[in-house]
Design an enzyme around this catalytic site. Structure first.
Site, PDB file in Angstrom:
ATOM      1  CG  ASP A  55       6.938   4.481   2.123  1.00 36.33           C
ATOM      2  OD1 ASP A  55       7.072   3.287   2.401  1.00 36.33           O
ATOM      3  OD2 ASP A  55       6.249   5.262   2.794  1.00 36.33           O
TER       4      ASP A  55
ATOM      5  CD  GLU B  89       4.331   0.548   6.920  1.00 36.93           C
ATOM      6  OE1 GLU B  89       5.114   0.839   7.830  1.00 36.93           O
ATOM      7  OE2 GLU B  89       3.946   1.400   6.087  1.00 36.93           O
ATOM      8  CD  GLU B  90       2.632   4.054   4.250  1.00 43.82           C
ATOM      9  OE1 GLU B  90       2.565   4.679   5.312  1.00 43.82           O
ATOM     10  OE2 GLU B  90       3.660   4.029   3.550  1.00 43.82           O
TER      11      GLU B  90
ATOM     12  CG  ASP C 147      -0.253  -0.085   2.541  1.00 43.28           C
ATOM     13  OD1 ASP C 147       0.844  -0.679   2.618  1.00 43.28           O
ATOM     14  OD2 ASP C 147      -0.773   0.460   3.533  1.00 43.28           O
TER      15      ASP C 147
HETATM   16 ZN    ZN Z   1       6.809   2.409   4.009  1.00 40.75          ZN
END
Ligand code: ZN
Length: 437
Positions: free
Chosen positions: A116, A150-151, A86
């Site tokens: 990222d 993860e975000e 994500d």
């Molecule tokens: Zn990251």
């Protein structure tokens, strides 16, 4: 057996980064994200390399991918290699290039996730496919995990995997993922490569002050707004004491040696001053922190509310959570309650381990002009969730960035992008590290 990735691997890392950026996996939080198309893309690339990826979902569309490469030494501990699928949101009108175009222009791949961390996801895919072509097998088992969420909370991603599928990570003692081994230009010609060996813990707090509600024109010594404001001011102005963790101590010692500064860990603030721009690698991790960020009270100017609420973004160092709690109790005082709105553990990884030494050697081989230093992340990653399985996490997603590419600014920033050369470097270094790990 070639000892470096072939041309196809170098081409594929660029192609995969661009393809993954084009698959919009924006995570707006609250479950508003679909990683499935990116997960299927990654799984197909792994399957083409002869691996057997498993797709796992706690929530429909929030897909994770896990695969294992068997090492040659069955007695060795396994290594977890993980990357999230994500990305954070991007507003197209602010960007020079559409954030989900994956456009390659003048040797640079543009788009949300370029650093990222679709870059690292692509590097992992390119390396394992290269190994399949050339017959390379690592010494240790390598478990590859591409995660959702993860975000945001990680509840549909690494948290879910750690909780409900621990068997997939059997034997893993160490993990490697984002936020390390990128080029940090110090402004005076030196290139640093910080490798993450720790993360501060997250302590997002909710403060509630209560008092006596009443008319705004009357005497009131039990005003919830006043009580909250006083507590918030004490927290915001608090000078947190220095707390040097082993990673930060090592970082300061190595940086001081590199810059020829006498190391005086008794006066870290003076040392940070002398380090100049390089101080940015350590200054946020020499103490706990707590920043008031949200306030909410009242509904009418002549009515004193019975309650006032604030939120504080707190971060604590490994080993310093008890002190953090005690300090908050004292700063809030008897009239204001505080609780965790969200809490995540702090992590500490050894910088004298064989794995750290191998990561360092791999960077030094391909960037001999660079200086590898350890650092502690001020925020957090999926490594926090995997730590529940006893996995020690490092941040190592190698990128050689030219001057003018400020990694920290590109991270979640506008015009996120990555040079093709940086991806090639990443594949070479990751390959070397994984072969020797
Ligand atoms: Zn990251």
């Amino acid at each position: 057996m070639a000892d470096q990735p072939d041309q196809q691997a170098l081409d594929e890392v660029v192609e995969f980064t661009s393809d993954l950026i084009r698959i919009d996996t924006t995570n707006r939080g609250g479950g508003d994200c679909q990683e499935r198309p990116a997960a299927e893309y990654a799984a197909a690339r792994l399957a083409e390399a002869g691996l057997q990826p498993t797709l796992l979902e706690r929530t429909k569309g929030r897909t994770n991918v896990v695969a294992r490469i068997e090492g040659t030494d069955p007695s060795a501990d396994a290594l977890l290699l993980h990357g999230h699928l994500d990305v954070v949101p991007a507003e197209a009108r602010d960007w020079s290039v559409h954030p989900f175009s994956g456009e390659i222009r003048d040797g640079v791949v543009w788009g949300r996730g370029a650093v990222d961390m679709k870059n690292m996801d692509a590097m992992i895919l390119a390396v394992v496919r290269d190994w399949a072509r050339s017959g390379v097998r690592p010494r240790r088992d390598i478990v590859i995990a591409f995660t959702a969420d993860e975000e945001a909370s990680a509840e549909d991603g690494s948290g879910f995997l750690a909780e409900e599928h621990p068997g997939l990570f059997e034997g893993c003692t160490e993990g490697v993922s984002e936020s390390g081994a990128f080029t940090f230009h110090d402004g005076s010609g030196r290139q640093l490569y910080p490798i993450a060996a720790g993360e501060r813990g997250t302590a997002w707090l909710k403060l509630t002050a209560r008092g006596r509600a009443g008319h705004g024109s009357k005497v009131n010594r039990d005003n919830a707004v006043t009580r909250l404001a006083a507590a918030i001011t004490r927290i915001g102005e608090h000078d947190w004491p220095l707390r040097l963790t082993p990673t930060v101590r090592a970082a300061l010692t190595e940086l001081a040696a590199l810059y020829g500064i006498e190391t005086d860990l008794a006066d870290v603030d003076a040392l940070l001053d002398k380090l100049g721009p390089a101080a940015a690698l350590v200054e946020a991790t020499v103490r706990n922190s707590a920043n008031p960020t949200m306030l909410d009270a009242g509904y009418k100017i002549n009515v004193i509310p019975g309650e006032a609420v604030a939120h504080v973004d707190g971060r604590y160092l490994p080993g310093a959570e008890g002190e953090f709690r005690a300090t908050l109790d004292r700063l809030t005082g008897p009239d204001v309650e505080w609780e965790f709105h969200h809490r995540e553990v702090a992590l500490q990884a050894p910088v004298d381990s064989a794995t750290y030494a191998r990561m360092r050697a791999a960077v030094e081989e391909f960037a001999p002009e660079g200086h590898v230093v350890p650092y502690c992340m001020s925020g957090g990653t999926d490594a926090k969730q995997f730590s529940r399985l006893g996995i020690t996490g490092y941040g190592f997603a190698p990128l050689k960035l030219p001057e003018g590419f400020d990694y920290q600014a590109l991270f979640h920033g506008v015009d996120e992008r990555v040079p093709v050369e940086a991806l090639h470097f990443g594949v070479r270094v990751l390959d070397r590290f994984l072969r020797t790990a």
